[in-house]
Design a protein around this motif. Structure first.
Motif, mmCIF file in Angstrom:
data_model
loop_
_atom_site.group_PDB
_atom_site.id
_atom_site.type_symbol
_atom_site.label_atom_id
_atom_site.label_comp_id
_atom_site.label_asym_id
_atom_site.label_seq_id
_atom_site.Cartn_x
_atom_site.Cartn_y
_atom_site.Cartn_z
ATOM 1 N N ASP A 82 0.826 -1.204 0.000
ATOM 2 C CA ASP A 82 0.000 0.000 0.000
ATOM 3 C C ASP A 82 0.861 1.254 0.000
ATOM 4 N N ARG A 83 1.907 1.273 0.813
ATOM 5 C CA ARG A 83 2.818 2.423 0.831
ATOM 6 C C ARG A 83 3.451 2.640 -0.541
ATOM 7 N N ALA A 84 3.964 1.569 -1.120
ATOM 8 C CA ALA A 84 4.680 1.673 -2.392
ATOM 9 C C ALA A 84 3.754 2.091 -3.527
ATOM 10 N N LEU A 85 2.555 1.550 -3.549
ATOM 11 C CA LEU A 85 1.629 1.874 -4.626
ATOM 12 C C LEU A 85 1.075 3.282 -4.476
ATOM 13 N N SER A 86 1.046 3.772 -3.262
ATOM 14 C CA SER A 86 0.568 5.139 -3.015
ATOM 15 C C SER A 86 1.623 6.178 -3.362
ATOM 16 N N ALA A 87 2.886 5.804 -3.196
ATOM 17 C CA ALA A 87 3.947 6.793 -3.281
ATOM 18 C C ALA A 87 4.737 6.798 -4.578
ATOM 19 N N GLY A 88 4.788 5.690 -5.296
ATOM 20 C CA GLY A 88 5.732 5.603 -6.401
ATOM 21 C C GLY A 88 7.138 5.620 -5.819
ATOM 22 N N LEU A 89 8.119 5.966 -6.580
ATOM 23 C CA LEU A 89 9.475 6.029 -6.040
ATOM 24 C C LEU A 89 9.669 7.347 -5.310
ATOM 25 N N PRO A 90 10.384 7.318 -4.184
ATOM 26 C CA PRO A 90 10.465 8.480 -3.297
ATOM 27 C C PRO A 90 11.417 9.561 -3.778
ATOM 28 N N LYS A 91 11.309 10.712 -3.118
ATOM 29 C CA LYS A 91 12.240 11.813 -3.346
ATOM 30 C C LYS A 91 13.465 11.612 -2.472
ATOM 31 N N SER A 92 14.585 12.069 -2.955
ATOM 32 C CA SER A 92 15.816 12.038 -2.160
ATOM 33 C C SER A 92 15.769 13.202 -1.176
ATOM 34 N N PRO A 93 16.714 13.249 -0.220
ATOM 35 C CA PRO A 93 16.719 14.372 0.727
ATOM 36 C C PRO A 93 16.819 15.737 0.045
ATOM 37 N N SER A 94 17.384 15.793 -1.142
ATOM 38 C CA SER A 94 17.496 17.069 -1.856
ATOM 39 C C SER A 94 16.172 17.512 -2.453
ATOM 40 N N GLY A 95 15.177 16.629 -2.410
ATOM 41 C CA GLY A 95 13.879 16.957 -2.985
ATOM 42 C C GLY A 95 13.727 16.485 -4.412
ATOM 43 N N LEU A 96 14.806 15.988 -5.002
ATOM 44 C CA LEU A 96 14.735 15.460 -6.357
ATOM 45 C C LEU A 96 14.371 13.985 -6.298
ATOM 46 N N ARG A 97 13.651 13.521 -7.261
ATOM 47 C CA ARG A 97 13.272 12.113 -7.298
ATOM 48 C C ARG A 97 14.491 11.248 -7.541
ATOM 49 N N ARG A 98 14.531 10.103 -6.877
ATOM 50 C CA ARG A 98 15.629 9.158 -7.093
ATOM 51 C C ARG A 98 15.402 8.433 -8.409
ATOM 52 N N ASN A 99 16.371 8.387 -9.216
ATOM 53 C CA ASN A 99 16.436 7.831 -10.563
ATOM 54 C C ASN A 99 15.273 8.312 -11.439
ATOM 55 N N GLN A 100 15.400 8.086 -12.704
ATOM 56 C CA GLN A 100 14.476 8.666 -13.668
ATOM 57 C C GLN A 100 13.081 8.048 -13.648
ATOM 58 N N ARG A 101 12.925 6.869 -13.044
ATOM 59 C CA ARG A 101 11.623 6.216 -13.020
ATOM 60 C C ARG A 101 10.690 6.843 -12.005
ATOM 61 N N ALA A 102 11.219 7.686 -11.135
ATOM 62 C CA ALA A 102 10.538 8.060 -9.912
ATOM 63 C C ALA A 102 9.213 8.781 -10.083
ATOM 64 N N ALA A 103 9.044 9.535 -11.134
ATOM 65 C CA ALA A 103 7.814 10.305 -11.272
ATOM 66 C C ALA A 103 6.623 9.408 -11.609
ATOM 67 N N ARG A 104 6.872 8.166 -11.930
ATOM 68 C CA ARG A 104 5.793 7.265 -12.325
ATOM 69 C C ARG A 104 5.503 6.277 -11.197
ATOM 70 N N PRO A 105 4.247 6.014 -10.893
ATOM 71 C CA PRO A 105 3.909 5.112 -9.789
ATOM 72 C C PRO A 105 4.128 3.645 -10.156
ATOM 73 N N LEU A 106 4.270 2.835 -9.120
ATOM 74 C CA LEU A 106 4.276 1.388 -9.327
ATOM 75 C C LEU A 106 2.863 0.951 -9.662
ATOM 76 N N ARG A 107 2.748 -0.195 -10.292
ATOM 77 C CA ARG A 107 1.431 -0.729 -10.658
ATOM 78 C C ARG A 107 1.267 -2.123 -10.087
ATOM 79 N N PHE A 108 0.119 -2.376 -9.537
ATOM 80 C CA PHE A 108 -0.245 -3.702 -9.048
ATOM 81 C C PHE A 108 -1.247 -4.255 -10.051
ATOM 82 N N ASP A 109 -0.741 -4.598 -11.241
ATOM 83 C CA ASP A 109 -1.600 -5.043 -12.328
ATOM 84 C C ASP A 109 -1.161 -6.415 -12.810
ATOM 85 N N ALA A 110 -1.730 -6.877 -13.899
ATOM 86 C CA ALA A 110 -1.442 -8.221 -14.401
ATOM 87 C C ALA A 110 0.043 -8.446 -14.667
#
Length: 189
Positions: A82-110
């Motif tokens: 639930d945490r992971a699907l709600s948040a996607g990949l987190p921001k680093s302490p600098s406020g920038l998203r960690r790695n380029q995938r970060a702006a997109r959420p995880l999916r619990f799909d097929a």
């Protein structure tokens, strides 16, 4: 020697609890069906062995039984998902998203639910039990290669920002939700 049960004394996870968690996870998967795939994180590829026709509940029951998982382990896995699907990949302490995938959420799909569920159970096992099964065993019982499990575990850990501690209050909230969902399912409300 026999493997100790996660979470201390007693048997494995109760079927009532797994039924409630399974229903919650099925609802998560249904909610994500309408989202466009390009909006999500690129997840690890899943081997042919994992592409089964098992339902989420059947897969959950199977893995929990084979790793001797407890109610606590199953609830922790739900919290992590639930945490992971709600948040996607987190921001680093600098406020920038960690790695380029970060702006997109995880999916619990097929394409991703089995890998995410297996990784969440694996992380919960590591947190709940000092004498846990290793990744090789989890990969075998989950029907994936060790590389696939490691990749899923990394994706989930990053999505959680490596925050695996669950407070007693948060655990109680999720446990109550699971009990409520089970009661609604079995008793109509």
């Amino acid at each position: 020697s026999a493997k100790p049960v996660l979470g201390g004394a007693g048997g494995g996870a109760s079927d009532a609890l797994l039924l409630g968690i399974g229903l919650i996870l099925e609802r998560m998967a249904r909610r994500q069906q309408g989202q466009p795939p390009e909006a999500s994180v690129q997840l690890p590829k899943v081997g042919a062995e994992q592409a089964t026709s098992l339902s989420i509940l059947a897969y959950l029951r199977s893995i929990v039984a084979l790793v001797e998982g407890s109610d606590a382990c199953a609830v922790l896995a739900l919290v992590y998902l639930d945490r992971a699907l709600s948040a996607g990949l987190p921001k680093s302490p600098s406020g920038l998203r960690r790695n380029q995938r970060a702006a997109r959420p995880l999916r619990f799909d097929a394409a991703g639910w089995k890998g995410l569920l297996l990784a969440s159970l694996r992380l919960a096992d590591k947190m709940q039990n000092d004498d846990h099964y290793d990744n090789n065993y989890f990969a075998v019982v989950g029907g994936v290669s060790i590389g696939e499990l490691n990749a899923w575990e990394l994706v989930l850990s990053e999505a959680l920002d490596y925050r695996l501690t669950v407070s007693p209050a948060e655990y109680a909230r999720y446990s109550q939700t699971v009990r409520r969902v089970h009661k609604e399912l079995c008793h109509g409300g």
